[in-house]
Structures are given as C-alpha cells and as structure tokens.
Design a protein around this motif. Sequence first.
Motif, PDB file in Angstrom:
ATOM      1  N   ILE A   1       8.745  14.463 -10.837  1.00 21.44           N
ATOM      2  CA  ILE A   1       8.281  15.519  -9.942  1.00 21.44           C
ATOM      3  C   ILE A   1       7.791  14.857  -8.667  1.00 21.44           C
ATOM      4  O   ILE A   1       6.883  14.021  -8.701  1.00 21.44           O
ATOM      5  CB  ILE A   1       7.151  16.342 -10.591  1.00 21.44           C
ATOM      6  N   GLU A   2       8.428  15.222  -7.561  1.00 17.38           N
ATOM      7  CA  GLU A   2       8.040  14.692  -6.258  1.00 17.38           C
ATOM      8  C   GLU A   2       7.908  15.853  -5.285  1.00 17.38           C
ATOM      9  O   GLU A   2       8.759  16.737  -5.252  1.00 17.38           O
ATOM     10  CB  GLU A   2       9.084  13.708  -5.738  1.00 17.38           C
ATOM     11  N   VAL A   3       6.839  15.830  -4.539  1.00 24.70           N
ATOM     12  CA  VAL A   3       6.612  16.831  -3.503  1.00 24.70           C
ATOM     13  C   VAL A   3       6.643  16.097  -2.176  1.00 24.70           C
ATOM     14  O   VAL A   3       5.857  15.172  -1.949  1.00 24.70           O
ATOM     15  CB  VAL A   3       5.256  17.550  -3.696  1.00 24.70           C
TER      16      VAL A   3
ATOM     17  N   CYS B   1       4.680   8.993   7.229  1.00 22.06           N
ATOM     18  CA  CYS B   1       4.201   7.609   7.100  1.00 22.06           C
ATOM     19  C   CYS B   1       4.659   6.929   5.809  1.00 22.06           C
ATOM     20  O   CYS B   1       4.502   5.726   5.659  1.00 22.06           O
ATOM     21  CB  CYS B   1       2.685   7.563   7.196  1.00 22.06           C
ATOM     22  N   GLY B   2       5.198   7.683   4.863  1.00 17.14           N
ATOM     23  CA  GLY B   2       5.673   7.099   3.616  1.00 17.14           C
ATOM     24  C   GLY B   2       4.609   6.931   2.552  1.00 17.14           C
ATOM     25  O   GLY B   2       4.899   6.524   1.428  1.00 17.14           O
TER      26      GLY B   2
ATOM     27  N   ASP C   1       0.814  -1.211   0.000  1.00 20.55           N
ATOM     28  CA  ASP C   1       0.000   0.000   0.000  1.00 20.55           C
ATOM     29  C   ASP C   1       0.854   1.270   0.000  1.00 20.55           C
ATOM     30  O   ASP C   1       0.330   2.377  -0.017  1.00 20.55           O
ATOM     31  CB  ASP C   1      -0.985   0.013   1.166  1.00 20.55           C
ATOM     32  N   LYS C   2       2.163   1.092   0.010  1.00 21.29           N
ATOM     33  CA  LYS C   2       3.114   2.204  -0.062  1.00 21.29           C
ATOM     34  C   LYS C   2       4.214   1.789  -1.034  1.00 21.29           C
ATOM     35  O   LYS C   2       4.354   0.607  -1.338  1.00 21.29           O
ATOM     36  CB  LYS C   2       3.739   2.479   1.308  1.00 21.29           C
ATOM     37  N   PRO C   3       5.009   2.731  -1.495  1.00 25.62           N
ATOM     38  CA  PRO C   3       6.130   2.351  -2.365  1.00 25.62           C
ATOM     39  C   PRO C   3       7.016   1.317  -1.674  1.00 25.62           C
ATOM     40  O   PRO C   3       7.267   1.401  -0.472  1.00 25.62           O
ATOM     41  CB  PRO C   3       6.878   3.670  -2.576  1.00 25.62           C
TER      42      PRO C   3
ATOM     43  N   GLU D   1      11.781   8.262  -6.985  1.00 26.87           N
ATOM     44  CA  GLU D   1      13.229   8.464  -6.964  1.00 26.87           C
ATOM     45  C   GLU D   1      13.773   8.751  -5.568  1.00 26.87           C
ATOM     46  O   GLU D   1      14.777   8.172  -5.156  1.00 26.87           O
ATOM     47  CB  GLU D   1      13.609   9.617  -7.905  1.00 26.87           C
ATOM     48  N   SER D   2      13.131   9.653  -4.832  1.00 28.34           N
ATOM     49  CA  SER D   2      13.676  10.072  -3.541  1.00 28.34           C
ATOM     50  C   SER D   2      13.647   8.959  -2.501  1.00 28.34           C
ATOM     51  O   SER D   2      14.380   9.017  -1.518  1.00 28.34           O
ATOM     52  CB  SER D   2      12.932  11.299  -3.018  1.00 28.34           C
ATOM     53  N   SER D   3      12.827   7.957  -2.719  1.00 31.45           N
ATOM     54  CA  SER D   3      12.720   6.835  -1.781  1.00 31.45           C
ATOM     55  C   SER D   3      13.393   5.574  -2.303  1.00 31.45           C
ATOM     56  O   SER D   3      13.442   4.574  -1.597  1.00 31.45           O
ATOM     57  CB  SER D   3      11.250   6.502  -1.512  1.00 31.45           C
TER      58      SER D   3
END
Length: 158
Positions: free
Chosen positions: A143-145, A112-113, A45-47, A87-89
């Motif tokens: 694009i990541e916020v 919470c991710g 449910d999350k990356p 990308e950032s994770s």
Amino acid sequence: MSAHHHHHEPQGLDLARAAQETLEKSGEQWTVMRAQIFSALAGFDKPASAYDIAEAVSKSEGRRVAANSVYRILDLFVGANLARRVESSNAYIANAHPDCLHDCIFLVCDDCGQTVHLDDDRITKSVRSAAEHAGFSPVRPVIEVRGKCADCDSNEAA
C-alpha cells in the motif's frame, strides 16, 4: 489487534545488531558485504535504489561494488524483513523494527521523495480481507499513497 504499532526504533549500531540477529535467526550469515550494504541503506534518509547503495558502498570501500550484487542482498533483506521495498520508486528503506512482521503503508512525497512508513493493522487487515473475499490469497499487500508531504505542501503555499 491494535490499529497502530508503536515500537522502540533502534538506530545506528543498535539497528545493525537487530538486523544481524534477525538475519542469523533466519539461518543466513551476516557477512561483511551484507553489513556494508545494510549500513549504507540505513544511512539514507529517503528510499535508496540499488545503484545509490552500490555507489555509497563503492565510495566507502574504495572499490567498485556492482548493483547486481546489491540487488541480490536487498532481495535477501526484504525476505528476512530487514528492508522494505517501495514498489513505485523501485527503492528500499531499512526496516527500523526487523523483529516485527507486518504489512506496511508508505506515504511517498512526489516532490522531495521523502517516504513515511505507517503501520495500521485495520487498513492492511481490510485489504487482506477484501483480497480473500475476491478469491485471492494475499501474500504481501503493498500500500503506497503518493502525494505531498507536509513540508512540501507548506513550502508551496508560502
């Protein structure tokens, strides 16, 4: 071109079938291992990192699956539009509409991710245009916020 995409987002077996059809249309085979990795990825449910996916497949199959193998398949999935890389994770999410090719915007909660995927062609078109204006040929804008999701923000306020 509309600003936002709206899709029927398949889930479960329908999503796996859509992924299989998309991969096979690109000339690749839908192997048992690829199906297992896609199923594991879609189950989060999350990356998920390649290590998370390798562990999930290893547990379900009762044998060790190496993260290196998972990385190779995830790279294939990203190239075929079956998965997106946050990308950032350094983590991945299943693409709920693999038959639609577009740039993505991710909203990533630092607490919470949880990661929300948005499609907004106005923003991504502007990013591509700015890159081209600077003499750069954009291939894949990312694009990541980063911030806090509504749940974490409201929990902190309570």
